[in-house]
Structure formats: C-alpha cells, structure tokens
Enzyme design. Structure first.
Site, PDB file in Angstrom:
ATOM      1  CG  ASP A  46     -13.694  -0.827 -31.161  1.00 27.86           C
ATOM      2  OD1 ASP A  46     -13.270  -0.215 -32.166  1.00 27.86           O
ATOM      3  OD2 ASP A  46     -14.087  -0.234 -30.130  1.00 27.86           O
ATOM      4  CB  SER A  47     -14.066  -0.738 -36.869  1.00 26.81           C
ATOM      5  OG  SER A  47     -12.770  -1.257 -37.121  1.00 26.81           O
ATOM      6  CG  ASP A  85      -9.632  -1.052 -30.739  1.00 34.34           C
ATOM      7  OD1 ASP A  85      -9.049  -0.293 -29.954  1.00 34.34           O
ATOM      8  OD2 ASP A  85     -10.345  -0.649 -31.675  1.00 34.34           O
ATOM      9  CE  LYS A 114      -7.558   1.962 -31.802  1.00 36.48           C
ATOM     10  NZ  LYS A 114      -8.884   2.333 -31.277  1.00 36.48           N
ATOM     11  CD  GLU A 116     -12.837   4.206 -28.852  1.00 33.30           C
ATOM     12  OE1 GLU A 116     -13.810   4.832 -28.353  1.00 33.30           O
ATOM     13  OE2 GLU A 116     -12.919   3.547 -29.899  1.00 33.30           O
ATOM     14  CD  GLU A 183     -12.386   7.534 -35.482  1.00 32.75           C
ATOM     15  OE1 GLU A 183     -11.823   6.744 -34.684  1.00 32.75           O
ATOM     16  OE2 GLU A 183     -13.396   7.234 -36.142  1.00 32.75           O
TER      17      GLU A 183
HETATM   18  O1  KIV Z   1     -11.636   0.190 -34.505  1.00 29.51           O
HETATM   19  C1  KIV Z   1     -11.089   0.869 -35.386  1.00 29.51           C
HETATM   20  O2  KIV Z   1     -11.162   0.560 -36.580  1.00 29.51           O
HETATM   21  C2  KIV Z   1     -10.371   2.050 -34.976  1.00 29.51           C
HETATM   22  C3  KIV Z   1      -9.742   2.875 -36.061  1.00 29.51           C
HETATM   23  C4  KIV Z   1     -10.760   3.642 -36.790  1.00 29.51           C
HETATM   24  C5  KIV Z   1      -8.684   3.753 -35.534  1.00 29.51           C
HETATM   25  O3  KIV Z   1     -10.279   2.332 -33.836  1.00 29.51           O
END
Ligand code: KIV
Length: 265
Positions: A46-47, A85, A114, A116, A183
């Site tokens: 999600d970055s 994500d 993934k 969180e 992280e």
């Molecule tokens: O969204 C992302 O890039 C992440 C990584 C930093 C693990 O969750």
C-alpha cells in the site's frame, strides 16, 4: 517455473537458513524486470499510495488502487510469488465486507495477502487462512496506524512494547500467518522474535537477523533523495541516472540530433 516460492514452501528458505528477498512493485513495467530477476517475492504494497500516487501516508490507499496495482504486477511477473496488501480499514469492516475485499485482491492475481497489526485481527486471520488465502502479518511500525503511533517512529524500544510485539508475532503465527514483516524495530528484538517463530520474518529497518529483507522499489533504486531513513540503502542512483537521460533527450531534441538518419522512416 520450477521451484517458484509460494506461501506453502516459504518456510523452507528459513529451514535451510537461506535469506528471502522481497521488493515492492505496483506496475507492469517494473514487474516485467522483476520477473527476470532472482528476487524471491513481490509485495504490492500500500506504499504505492505514496510512491505512485503522491499521498503523504498509506492511509489513502484504496481497494481500487490496490486492485489495479495487483493486476498490473501479476500480468508483468507471472513467475513470481506476489503478495497483495490489504489497504487501510479494508479488513476492519464486517466479516462479509472484509472477505469481499480479500476476494477482490485474490481475484486481481495475488497469491497471498498482507495485513497490519494483530490486535483485533487474529480471528480474521484464522478465517482468511481457513478460506484458502495465505496471510502475511506486519508488526512494529505499521504505517496504516501512523496517526495512533504519533508518526513514522521506531517501535519496540521499551520493555513493554518489546513484550507486546513478541506476543503479537507468536499470536499471528498461531492464527496461521505464513510469514511476518517486522518494520522499524530494534535489531535485537527482530532477532529474538525471528528465533522464536517457525515462520519466516521479513525485515525493513529491523537489522540483518530477520529471515529476509524487503524494500520499496523506488527507495532502493534511489528515485528520490529526500527520504533517507537510516536503514535505507540506495542500490542505484536512479534519480541522477533518470535526470541524465531526460537531459540528454531534451538536448538531442533541441539540437536536432534526435532523430537521426537511421531513426526516421
Ligand atoms: O506497503 C509496503 O511497502 C510495505 C512494506 C514496507 C513492508 O508494507
């Protein structure tokens, strides 16, 4: 492709004490390049809301965004293990809504998802895994909670916080996660958690003792120089190389050296 890494055999790398490399990706062009690389795993993080869309945090990532990113990456990297994500709040709705979002990213092509944090997520993780979807956890600095963490800060510094993150990691493993991202936690904490878990840990800003490492693609390529946390290594000076190419193109156009005799019909 033979020996492709997946959620089922992910732990074998840890068992063999081989490190796991993971890079984020959000688009088809880079996915094609990653597909030809030895990188073990791609995270459609999600970055992407930050590096692709310019938002200041991942809170702005949406299902639509993540679905498009995931589809593009899966088209470009059919030979890679792709983890999608789940964006902010997309797994904190009713079970029905949560599972619709899980379905959307899996049908976009992800082979695992993934999410969180552990608090309030353990039952859901169990349910998602029992539904046939591998889940990667994410602890320590969980950027979707930036507003409750008071910023992008190293986590697990106090004894209480270390205990909590360790407990959460064990709980996520118990709930069925096949791997956990750690992280921005102290390296000794990451090492201790990694030693306690059977499943692999993937670190970012967590030292060298995790079972693998992940970086944001644009960060490791050095596309921007403003964001440079201590853990980040630029494996390429992308920004200056791109600038050089853009300058050369511009100058060639202005000086009428592009296109030349061989570059026209
Ligand atoms: O969204 C992302 O890039 C992440 C990584 C930093 C693990 O969750």
């Amino acid at each position: 492709m033979k020996n492709k890494l997946n959620a089922f055999n992910f732990h074998e790398k840890k068992d063999r004490q081989q490190k796991i490399s993971m890079i984020t990706c959000y688009d088809y062009s880079f996915a094609r390049i990653l597909n030809e690389s030895p990188i073990d795993c791609i995270l459609v993080g999600d970055s992407g809301a930050m590096v692709m869309q310019g938002f200041s945090s991942t809170v702005n990532a949406s299902m639509e965004m993540m679905e498009l990113f995931t589809q593009a990456v899966c088209r470009g990297a059919p030979d890679k293990f792709v983890v999608g994500d789940l964006p902010f709040l997309s797994y904190r709705m009713s079970l029905t809504e949560n599972m619709k979002n899980v379905e959307r990213l899996m049908k976009a092509g992800a082979q695992a998802l993934k999410l969180e944090g552990a608090a309030g997520n353990l039952e859901l993780v169990k349910y998602i895994v029992e539904s046939g979807v591998p889940v990667m956890g994410h602890l320590g600095l969980t950027p979707q909670s930036v507003n409750t963490l008071g910023g992008f800060k190293v986590q697990g510094k106090s004894e209480d916080s270390r205990k909590k993150i360790t407990e959460q990691a064990l709980n996520l493993e118990q709930a069925g996660c096949f791997s956990i991202v750690l992280e921005c936690v102290p390296s000794d904490l990451a090492k201790s958690i990694t030693g306690k878990l059977k499943i692999p840990t993937i670190g970012i800003g967590a030292g060298v003792e995790t079972d693998g490492q992940v970086l944001v693609l644009q960060d490791l390529l050095g596309f921007q120089t403003e964001f440079k946390p201590k853990f980040l290594r630029h494996f390429m000076n992308g920004k200056s190389l791109f600038n050089q190419a853009f300058n050369e193109f511009h100058n060639a156009v202005v000086e009428k050296t592009y296109p030349n005799e061989n570059e026209k019909y």
